[in-house]
Motif scaffolding. Structure first.
Motif, mmCIF file in Angstrom:
data_model
loop_
_atom_site.group_PDB
_atom_site.id
_atom_site.type_symbol
_atom_site.label_atom_id
_atom_site.label_comp_id
_atom_site.label_asym_id
_atom_site.label_seq_id
_atom_site.Cartn_x
_atom_site.Cartn_y
_atom_site.Cartn_z
ATOM 1 N N HIS A 1 47.400 75.973 -32.343
ATOM 2 C CA HIS A 1 45.794 76.070 -32.528
ATOM 3 C C HIS A 1 45.116 74.664 -32.808
ATOM 4 N N VAL A 2 44.655 73.934 -31.901
ATOM 5 C CA VAL A 2 43.974 72.542 -32.165
ATOM 6 C C VAL A 2 42.108 72.906 -31.540
ATOM 7 N N ASP A 3 41.994 74.236 -31.301
ATOM 8 C CA ASP A 3 40.633 74.428 -31.073
ATOM 9 C C ASP A 3 39.823 75.385 -31.968
ATOM 10 N N VAL A 4 40.308 75.545 -33.255
ATOM 11 C CA VAL A 4 40.000 76.397 -34.268
ATOM 12 C C VAL A 4 38.359 76.486 -34.480
ATOM 13 N N TRP A 5 38.113 75.457 -34.653
ATOM 14 C CA TRP A 5 36.563 75.009 -35.283
ATOM 15 C C TRP A 5 35.699 75.189 -33.938
ATOM 16 N N GLU A 6 36.265 74.743 -32.844
ATOM 17 C CA GLU A 6 35.586 74.964 -31.566
ATOM 18 C C GLU A 6 35.277 76.246 -31.010
ATOM 19 N N THR A 7 36.473 77.154 -31.543
ATOM 20 C CA THR A 7 36.253 78.670 -30.985
ATOM 21 C C THR A 7 35.069 78.974 -32.153
ATOM 22 N N ARG A 8 35.100 78.676 -33.174
ATOM 23 C CA ARG A 8 34.112 79.558 -34.249
ATOM 24 C C ARG A 8 32.702 79.057 -33.665
ATOM 25 N N GLU A 9 32.517 77.638 -33.431
ATOM 26 C CA GLU A 9 31.219 77.050 -32.863
ATOM 27 C C GLU A 9 30.820 78.191 -31.689
ATOM 28 N N ARG A 10 31.737 78.167 -30.758
ATOM 29 C CA ARG A 10 31.549 78.759 -29.609
ATOM 30 C C ARG A 10 31.003 80.233 -29.925
ATOM 31 N N ALA A 11 31.728 80.909 -30.806
ATOM 32 C CA ALA A 11 31.298 82.494 -31.112
ATOM 33 C C ALA A 11 30.001 82.385 -31.623
ATOM 34 N N ALA A 12 29.612 81.557 -32.531
ATOM 35 C CA ALA A 12 28.146 81.363 -33.095
ATOM 36 C C ALA A 12 27.003 80.843 -32.051
ATOM 37 N N ARG A 13 27.557 79.850 -31.282
ATOM 38 C CA ARG A 13 26.670 79.486 -30.390
ATOM 39 C C ARG A 13 26.086 80.677 -29.272
ATOM 40 N N ASN A 14 27.278 81.293 -28.711
ATOM 41 C CA ASN A 14 26.996 82.566 -27.819
ATOM 42 C C ASN A 14 26.157 83.609 -28.667
ATOM 43 N N LEU A 15 26.212 83.790 -29.656
ATOM 44 C CA LEU A 15 25.522 84.935 -30.607
ATOM 45 C C LEU A 15 24.257 84.485 -30.385
ATOM 46 N N VAL A 16 23.877 83.207 -30.905
ATOM 47 C CA VAL A 16 22.606 82.875 -31.250
ATOM 48 C C VAL A 16 21.803 82.522 -29.680
ATOM 49 N N GLU A 17 22.432 82.355 -28.598
ATOM 50 C CA GLU A 17 22.071 82.263 -27.333
ATOM 51 C C GLU A 17 21.586 83.537 -26.907
ATOM 52 N N ALA A 18 22.663 84.902 -27.038
ATOM 53 C CA ALA A 18 22.493 85.871 -26.766
ATOM 54 C C ALA A 18 21.021 86.611 -27.388
#
Length: 489
Positions: free
Chosen positions: A158-175
């Protein structure tokens, strides 16, 4: 001017083997709250443009190395804290759930489902919930129903752990800013595989995950995620899953069906990421190979007791087989065993002068399977404090350095070896309790093998006593047709 969005953050992050006798308690977890919790996320320091007009509400986050089931009282305390802080937070627009997805709690078969149910009981049905997960987590129907957005890592290791957390947060905010609840689609894929057969370094997992960007580029799709699942828990939710979220219900459902079909079609292509064998077979190969300097250091994964997947971290099976090798005992070959957790043994020898002869019994206190606790008769070689393992010692027996730790840890970073005086490029052989080699070890290895050793995360799944997983499931069963039904929400 509209008020800022208000989004809570919290979670309990661990994967838990139901086949391991280890019990995870509060002492195993690192807990963050308040400003320290928000400081974990680099997209908040400073806030990225998409995150700037949001009030982020920290709750509590607890994270542990994978282990056995979580003690009920430990889980209840954090779940209660999450719920109480949510209730006290005032009106919320959403919540970011930062957890692994394969937690087991004593007495529960769907811990994350229980947790999100408790969260929804106080958060209510209207706020959006976005979950950031490990691809080795599990997506139960309860979890899927309670979340509006779910995503997971796309790499293993897993080299994209923090990228994934940011994506989950950004998707939430945009929704939330679209003021449109996302459409979502789930396909359960009846596959149960260890991570060591599904590394994204190798096909078919590499190609499977490489499909995601094209899926996400489609009109109406926001996010696509593939869960390999967690193989070492005997629970109905343990199997592969695909979730696609988007602004268009049809596009999400079609994409989930397509990815699920590709996952299922690739089932016979999954193979271990390295050559495998018994520990004795691996030692035979390694000790012959290290005559070639280009193949040193030679790594062997003691995979069945890998603490990074939930193993107890004190099975002595592989160590006993190393000590039986004359070329290791007489020092002809320089080797390292990393490691065993045994705070009692560390306390017994750590205060003696370096170079002192020591006799100490190690391992087998948590997982007592054969051969159980082993006596070491050697020299105290090194003592060090490690941020993961606590106080650690190295006991030298012939040509072998045996690392013993006070806390369970995985020797995945080179600096952890260096603390105990070992530069891995100067040794012949390293046997390490791990599965696939984490990036630093992978880069350092002259060669490596995956030993199919016994333990709570045995890679040979057919040796495990499954009772509760939904059957049929590949590869425990092979002659069946998969039902790749799409569930929408």
């Amino acid at each position: 001017m509209p008020r800022p969005l208000r989004v809570a953050i919290g979670g309990i992050h661990i994967e838990s083997s139901t086949f391991s006798p280890h019990l995870s308690t509060a002492d195993d977890f690192e807990v963050t709250r308040g400003d320290a919790l928000l400081a974990r996320y680099d997209w908040l320091s400073p806030a990225q443009p998409w995150a700037a007009d949001v009030e982020w509400i920290p709750l509590v986050h607890a994270r542990a190395l994978p282990g056995g089931a979580v003690d009920r009282a430990t889980y209840d305390a954090w779940a209660t804290e999450l719920v109480e802080k949510l209730a006290a937070a005032g009106p919320l627009d959403g919540m970011l759930l930062d957890f692994h997805g394969a937690m087991t709690v004593v007495g529960s078969d769907d811990a994350e489902g229980d947790l999100v149910t408790a969260i929804r009981s106080v958060l209510g049905p209207e706020p959006f919930v976005s979950a950031a997960m490990d691809l080795h987590g599990n997506v139960s129907q309860v979890l899927f129903d309670a979340c509006d957005l779910l995503t997971c890592y796309r790499t293993a290791p897993h080299v994209d752990v923090w990228e994934t957390r940011e994506r989950a947060a950004r998707n939430l905010v945009e929704a939330l800013r679209r003021q449109q609840r996302p459409h979502k689609a789930l396909v359960h894929v009846p596959i149960l595989l260890p991570g060591e057969m599904t590394s994204t370094r190798e096909e078919p997992a590499r190609g499977l995950y490489a499909r995601i960007p094209d899926i996400e580029a489609r009109d109406g799709v926001v996010d696509a995620a593939i869960w390999i699942g967690y193989a070492w828990a005997d629970q109905p939710r343990c199997r592969g899953a695909v979730v696609v979220t988007g602004t268009d219900a049809t596009a999400a459902a079609e994409a989930a069906r397509e990815l699920g079909g590709h996952f299922w079609a690739a089932r016979d292509e999954f193979a271990f990421v390295a050559p495998t064998g018994s520990i004795d077979e691996c030692l035979d190969t390694a000790l012959a190979a290290v005559a070639d300097p280009a193949r040193r250091p030679f790594f062997i994964s003691d995979s069945g007791d890998n603490p990074g997947a939930g193993g107890a971290d004190d099975v002595t099976f592989a160590l006993e087989r190393m000590l039986a090798r004359p070329e290791i005992r007489d020092g002809s070959r320089r080797a390292v065993f990393a490691s065993l957790v045994d705070p009692q043994a560390v306390t017994q020898v750590a205060d003696q002068p370096l170079g002192s002869p020591v006799r100490v019994t190690v391992g087998g206190r948590i997982d007592s399977r054969e051969p159980g606790p082993l006596p070491l008769d050697g020299i105290l070689e090194a003592v060090a404090d490690d941020p993961d393992g606590g106080r650690c010692v190295s006991v030298r027996v012939g040509g072998l350095s045996v690392f013993v730790t006070s806390r369970r840890m995985q020797y995945r970073l080179l600096e952890s070896y260096t603390r105990l005086g070992v530069k891995v490029d100067e040794v012949d052989l390293v046997v390490v309790k791990i599965g696939y080699l984490e990036p630093e070890l992978f880069d350092a290895a002259g060669d490596w093998l995956l030993a199919l050793t016994p333990g709570g995360v045995d890679q040979d799944l057919a040796r495990l006593p499954y009772r509760n997983v939904v059957r049929p499931v590949f590869p425990l069963d092979r002659d069946f047709t998969a039902d790749l039904a799409v569930v929408t929400g």
